[in-house]
Design a protein around this motif. Sequence first.
Motif, PDB file in Angstrom:
ATOM      1  N   ASP A   1      -6.408   7.254  -0.080  1.00 32.15           N
ATOM      2  CA  ASP A   1      -6.310   5.931  -0.688  1.00 32.15           C
ATOM      3  C   ASP A   1      -7.065   5.849  -2.010  1.00 32.15           C
ATOM      4  O   ASP A   1      -8.242   6.245  -2.093  1.00 32.15           O
ATOM      5  CB  ASP A   1      -6.840   4.885   0.309  1.00 32.15           C
ATOM      6  CG  ASP A   1      -5.925   4.790   1.518  1.00 32.15           C
ATOM      7  OD1 ASP A   1      -4.794   5.316   1.445  1.00 32.15           O
ATOM      8  OD2 ASP A   1      -6.339   4.195   2.529  1.00 32.15           O
TER       9      ASP A   1
ATOM     10  N   HIS B   1       1.386   4.807  -2.382  1.00 36.16           N
ATOM     11  CA  HIS B   1       1.471   6.236  -2.031  1.00 36.16           C
ATOM     12  C   HIS B   1       2.760   6.849  -2.590  1.00 36.16           C
ATOM     13  O   HIS B   1       2.742   7.955  -3.125  1.00 36.16           O
ATOM     14  CB  HIS B   1       1.433   6.430  -0.511  1.00 36.16           C
ATOM     15  CG  HIS B   1       0.043   6.378   0.063  1.00 36.16           C
ATOM     16  ND1 HIS B   1      -0.951   7.256  -0.304  1.00 36.16           N
ATOM     17  CD2 HIS B   1      -0.510   5.546   0.983  1.00 36.16           C
ATOM     18  CE1 HIS B   1      -2.055   6.971   0.368  1.00 36.16           C
ATOM     19  NE2 HIS B   1      -1.824   5.932   1.155  1.00 36.16           N
TER      20      HIS B   1
ATOM     21  N   HIS C   1       0.819  -1.216   0.000  1.00 31.90           N
ATOM     22  CA  HIS C   1       0.000   0.000   0.000  1.00 31.90           C
ATOM     23  C   HIS C   1       0.860   1.277   0.000  1.00 31.90           C
ATOM     24  O   HIS C   1       0.586   2.230  -0.748  1.00 31.90           O
ATOM     25  CB  HIS C   1      -0.919  -0.012   1.231  1.00 31.90           C
ATOM     26  CG  HIS C   1      -1.763   1.202   1.366  1.00 31.90           C
ATOM     27  ND1 HIS C   1      -2.888   1.414   0.597  1.00 31.90           N
ATOM     28  CD2 HIS C   1      -1.645   2.287   2.162  1.00 31.90           C
ATOM     29  CE1 HIS C   1      -3.420   2.572   0.928  1.00 31.90           C
ATOM     30  NE2 HIS C   1      -2.682   3.138   1.874  1.00 31.90           N
TER      31      HIS C   1
ATOM     32  N   SER D   1       0.435   9.544   6.315  1.00 34.86           N
ATOM     33  CA  SER D   1      -0.964   9.110   6.211  1.00 34.86           C
ATOM     34  C   SER D   1      -1.507   8.827   7.601  1.00 34.86           C
ATOM     35  O   SER D   1      -0.907   9.215   8.607  1.00 34.86           O
ATOM     36  CB  SER D   1      -1.043   7.862   5.328  1.00 34.86           C
ATOM     37  OG  SER D   1      -0.640   6.755   6.072  1.00 34.86           O
TER      38      SER D   1
HETATM   39 ZN    ZN Z   1      -3.031   5.087   2.516  1.00 38.06          ZN
END
Ligand code: ZN
Length: 374
Positions: free
Chosen positions: A336, A115, A111, A164
């Motif tokens: 996201d 980003h 993930h 984040s």
């Molecule tokens: Zn994220």
Amino acid sequence: MRILGIETSCDETSAAVVEDGTVVCSNFIASSKDAFRKLAGVIPEEAARKQIECSIPAVEQALVQAGVTFSDIDAIAVTRGPGLLGSLLVGTTTAQLLASIWHKPLIGVHHTLGHLTSTWIHPINEQTLQLRSGQANKPFGFAQDKRTNEKTCPQFPLLTLSVSGGHTDLWLRESHLKGRLLGRTRDDAAGEAFDKGASMLGLPYPGGPSVAKAAVNGNPQAYAFPRPLHGDDAPDFSFSGLKTSLKYLLRDLKFDAQSPDERLADIAASYEQAICLHLLDRLRMVLQRFPHAKEVHVVGGVSANQRLRSLLQELLTREFPSVIFRAPSTLAYCTDNAAMIAAAGYFLWQERGDAALEAFTTEACIPLEGILEY
Ligand code: ZN
Ligand code: KG4
């Protein structure tokens, strides 16, 4: 190379079609945030239930909006972690199913690597998309998009501040998959500091946008907050002290729902400023140590924060004028989204070759350091 991305690591269900790791043809995002707005966070089971309903329709939407069908897709990239396990499993199971029935290669993406790639992507030119509609099976002309990409393509080595709700990291990157973690948070993440601060101020989740909105007309110098890790030589972060200071400030001011709006605005602005200045402080330290860095990128949900963006830009203009500053080109690429996952999948495949297509596990916790080499 056209990749279908799927991202379901938290409360969003997102699917996107991205070409050559940079041109976003569609980026569909269904969020269950509204259901959690009155709470201070997400209920994992509830989020996963919504994602089961939304994942296939999200993929359909992404294909339709991009004007393509599954036969135009070269590979599928999906978030394999970290995140909420139930949510991640909905995404990876959907991706595995589609890859199997459509006979497509499947790429498992970290993930946070998504980003880190979000500063490479930009929306497709509207005109190009219109020209394509109804021509889904015909070959597309990429010349114009490619020219734009070359002009705007980021240059390594660069520093990425990744901020984040789950992490706050500073990376030195030599390529998409070669990077070194220089600093990270020792307690809360920057987004978490916003979320918890918002909750103390009686503002809705997610806290970042709520605090930023409340802060608009406030004075960022109205209240003094401590400078976390001041004098500490490691470029790490710490936000729990700021959160505690806010708690005591609210107690001392006897702050409650009846307090005047101006007071809320001043507190929110000062708290937001303190979070941003801490991020800047650590970035300055790292820029002095790595003068060969050509660019500074800020990514992740907190990169949507306008105060942070302008303070970062001012810092670079004033103290490091040769360094280019980049943040995701639209707000949807900060939080996201599946476009960044598709883009990261593309660069993963490009740099690692067929090793990127190997079977992967879906995990709630996966350190990115184990994936990036140095
Ligand atoms: Zn994220
Ligand atoms: O990257 P992201 O969407 O999800 C995670 O991977 O965590 O980041 C979500 C975080 C939340 O903590 C949210 O409060 C924060 O990003 N955020 C912001 C803003 N928009 C979202 N923080 C500050 N200012 C914003 N405008």
